[in-house]
Design a protein around this motif. Structure first.
Motif, PDB file in Angstrom:
ATOM      1  N   THR A 190     -22.112   7.515   9.729  1.00 40.24           N
ATOM      2  CA  THR A 190     -22.619   7.420   8.353  1.00 40.24           C
ATOM      3  C   THR A 190     -21.565   7.896   7.362  1.00 40.24           C
ATOM      4  O   THR A 190     -21.375   7.283   6.293  1.00 40.24           O
ATOM      5  N   LEU A 191     -20.881   8.991   7.690  1.00 42.32           N
ATOM      6  CA  LEU A 191     -19.816   9.479   6.809  1.00 42.32           C
ATOM      7  C   LEU A 191     -18.693   8.452   6.706  1.00 42.32           C
ATOM      8  O   LEU A 191     -18.140   8.241   5.616  1.00 42.32           O
ATOM      9  N   ALA A 251     -17.463   6.526   3.274  1.00 42.11           N
ATOM     10  CA  ALA A 251     -16.055   6.487   2.869  1.00 42.11           C
ATOM     11  C   ALA A 251     -15.573   5.053   2.672  1.00 42.11           C
ATOM     12  O   ALA A 251     -14.818   4.766   1.731  1.00 42.11           O
TER      13      ALA A 251
END
Length: 697
Positions: A398-399, A403
């Motif tokens: 998810t990160l 990004a």
């Protein structure tokens, strides 16, 4: 190590592409031309992804050398107010750090040739060879000449459109007095057009994958959610399986009629023999026993099918057999998955912390199962550690997705630098940490490729394009995936170079270009694409991610009548109950014998297609009308008797009290039913054949 990294990656990528092709294709049955074309397309695309980080690190090293040469050519100057005694003043221009050659440095002249060969080979595959090979493999012709003729006719419009567009552009450029385009500029326009088409599709697939991949791992950590979704898939798959069996029956009936009408000494008999070799073994044996080899044909009394109709029948046989085999294997795999998930649900409440299987394997346990993956270790992994591992992986992905979305919307900004990936690369570039640069580039582009390629593997277009694992993908789908990969990979790599500010056409910086960008040509030839479409179109990914997160496409399809997995839908709940009942009956059948014996018995043998859907109806209605009797006689020709356990397995869809009926088809009088068809109720999953159009996306 000069060039060694390039050679190692070339070999590793080849075996990776070969492994994936073995998983989805069938080396024993499919044509060598199909396998070679697909392998070459996948291999070239994976090669671009793996080699591009080496190109980036080599370009940074070349830029460092250029900076040193420029610094050496500029004389250092002192301020005018300094005296001659003060000679130790620092020059106004800072001395750049010394350049260190990267461990994976590729000598000059290798990368441009390498990229040129890889790129133009992939483009020839996707626009010329693979479309032709698709039609060739799907053709029902009986000779190489006939298949080539069919492929040329089917692709005449496809290739004609390209020639018309290209010819129109050449005429327009030739007659326009202000345009004087060279061959290099025309080549750049063609590359830009292909990359623009690829970028249009790339953003759509990437917007779906950036949300769906993290969510799929999060849902995998929820055993209850995964189990009910498996029940839903079982209900829909049983519908497709029954439809495939019925379609195979109809096609085999046509083959039987043609085989009986064309005798052994007929000129078309060799085509019939070719068709029979593509049929299942049971049908071949029954048709062989019913044929009288000593009966001559008579052209005056009988009407015979034409060669064109036999070609069409041959094509139908290939499709029907492949579809039936695929659904049969998928049902066996899905049944095993459901049994495993039910075992996990049962063992979660176990106080003994020992994983117990409902159907233990009859094979002796190996050393890994005896000493490492013991029942205790399996319990902790399946019931405790696995779910937390998937949750942690989902958070990390998810990160990464956040990004990527942020960088796609801000990569055009160079002052200040807002793209996160450009920030990371520039920080490593200051210290010339080439290993970090290559790893960061590889992880980033690998994540982008995973989001895009996984969507290609998940998507399904009717029954024409569908990538199924366990060697169940047909030739058309394999080659179509190769075409998509070749069209998506070049714009994906250009998009990645734009994210890290290594593409001067987007970042507008005077820096050393990568060898890959030099092959693509200068996008400034078409400034409205370089300064407009390539910059602003990727921002659409935000809207696509939001739509995917809220499952707007799935909900719209569900409202239109296409059966989709929607948690708050009444139809979804009914299909889940139906799938649970189907899995329960499969468990009951397997409770009297081990799972391996059951798979060997029912997974490898040819299933009784007619008896599954119509056998009980045939036994009960022998005294009905002549039409029904004639239909049953035709079905009896392919029927075979079985034991009690076989009939129990066959009756998955013939319960006396189905879960739910379609009231419009329920009748008390069997004579009112369609002749030869079962007059009972239907499962909800069989109420609409449109459910198979958008199964996965």
């Amino acid at each position: 190590m000069s060039g060694a990294a390039l050679g190692i990656e070339i070999v590793v990528v080849f075996f990776l592409a070969l492994f994936l092709l073995h998983r989805y294709g069938d080396f024993r049955k499919q044509q060598r031309m199909v396998l070679f074309g697909t392998l070459l397309a996948w291999y070239l695309c994976f090669l671009i992804v793996f080699i591009l980080p080496l190109d980036v690190s080599t370009t940074i090293y070349k830029q460092c050398k250029i900076d040193h040469e420029e610094h050496a050519s500029v004389p250092t100057s002192l301020p005018s107010n300094h005296t001659a005694a003060n000679t130790s003043v620092t020059p106004t221009k800072s001395v750049p750090k010394p350049c260190y050659k990267p461990w994976s440095y590729i000598p000059d002249g290798i990368m441009p040739v390498f990229w040129r060969v890889v790129y133009w080979t992939s483009q020839c595959l996707t626009w010329l060879l693979l479309p032709f090979m698709q039609s060739y493999a799907r053709s029902g012709g009986f000779s190489i000449t006939g298949k080539i003729k069919t492929a040329l006719i089917e692709n005449a419009i496809y290739y004609g459109t390209y020639l018309l567009i290209f010819g129109s552009l050449l005429i327009y450029v030739a007659v326009h007095p202000q345009w004087h385009l060279s061959w290099y500029e025309l080549q750049t326009i063609g590359i830009t057009a292909a990359n623009t088409w690829g970028l249009f599709l790339l953003v759509l697939l990437l917007g779906y994958g950036l949300v769906e991949i993290p969510r799929s791992y999060w849902n995998a950590s929820r055993h209850g959610h995964l189990l009910i979704k498996t029940y839903f898939k079982a209900s829909k798959l049983m519908t497709e399986k029954a439809d495939a069996e019925e379609n195979l029956e109809d096609v085999m009936e046509e083959v039987r009629k043609v085989s009986e009408s064309i005798k052994y000494n007929h000129p078309l008999r060799k085509y019939i023999d070719t068709i029979l070799r593509k049929c299942p073994v049971d049908y071949q044996e029954k048709m062989g026993r019913n044929m009288d080899d000593y009966e001559d044909f008579d052209d005056k009394q009988n009407t015979y099918p034409s060669e064109k109709s036999l070609v069409k029948l041959h094509k139908q046989v290939i499709y029907a057999v492949q579809r039936h085999n695929r659904t049969r294997v998928q049902w066996q795999i899905l049944l095993q998955q459901a049994i495993h998930l039910e075992d996990v649900a049962k063992n979660e409440t176990s106080s003994a912390h020992q994983f117990v299987h409902s159907f233990p394997s009859s094979e002796p346990a190996g050393w890994f199962s005896r000493y490492v993956y013991t029942p205790t270790a399996e319990w902790y992994w399946e019931c405790f550690l696995k779910c937390w591992f998937y949750r942690l992986l989902s958070v990390v992905l998810t990160l990464f997705s956040v990004a990527v979305v942020w960088s796609e919307c801000t990569f055009f900004s160079t002052r200040p630098v807002l793209s996160l990936f450009a920030v990371f690369i520039q920080l490593a570039e200051r210290d010339y940490n080439y290993l970090y640069i290559e790893m960061a580039c590889f992880v980033t582009i690998f994540f982008l490729c995973t989001c895009v390629y996984s969507t290609v593997f998940r998507i399904r277009v009717f029954n024409y394009y569908y990538l199924a694992s366990h060697h169940q993908t047909d030739a058309y789908s394999l080659q179509f995936s190769g075409m998509l990969f070749c069209r998506l990979t070049p714009p994906l790599c250009l998009n990645f170079l734009g994210l890290i500010h290594m593409d001067s056409a987007i970042s507008h910086q005077q820096k050393e270009q990568t060898a890959y960008t030099s092959i693509m040509g200068s996008m400034r030839v078409l400034s409205f694409i370089a300064n407009g479409f390539y910059i602003y179109y990727p921002m659409l990914i935000v809207i696509l991610c939001i739509a995917t997160y809220f499952s707007l496409g799935t909900r719209c399809l569900n409202l239109l009548g296409f059966q989709q997995f929607v948690g708050d839908s009444e139809m979804t709940s009914d299909l889940i109950d139906e799938g649970k009942e189907l899995i329960r009956r499969g468990n009951q059948q397997g409770s009297t014998e081990s799972l391996d014996e059951w798979k060997e018995r029912y997974g490898n043998q040819r299933e009784d297609y007619t008896a599954r859907n119509r056998g009980s109806h045939e036994m009960k209605e022998t005294s009905y009308s002549d039409t029904v009797a004639a239909s049953n006689n035709r079905q009896a020709k392919y029927s075979r008797s079985g034991s009690r356990s076989e009939r129990d397995c066959i009756e998955l869809l013939q319960d006396a009290e189905p879960l739910d009926f379609n009231a419009e088809t329920l009748t008390d009088d069997p004579l009112e039913a369609e002749p030869g068809r079962h007059a009972g109720g239907r499962y909800l999953s069989m109420s609409s054949s449109r459910s198979r159009i958008f199964d996965d996306v």
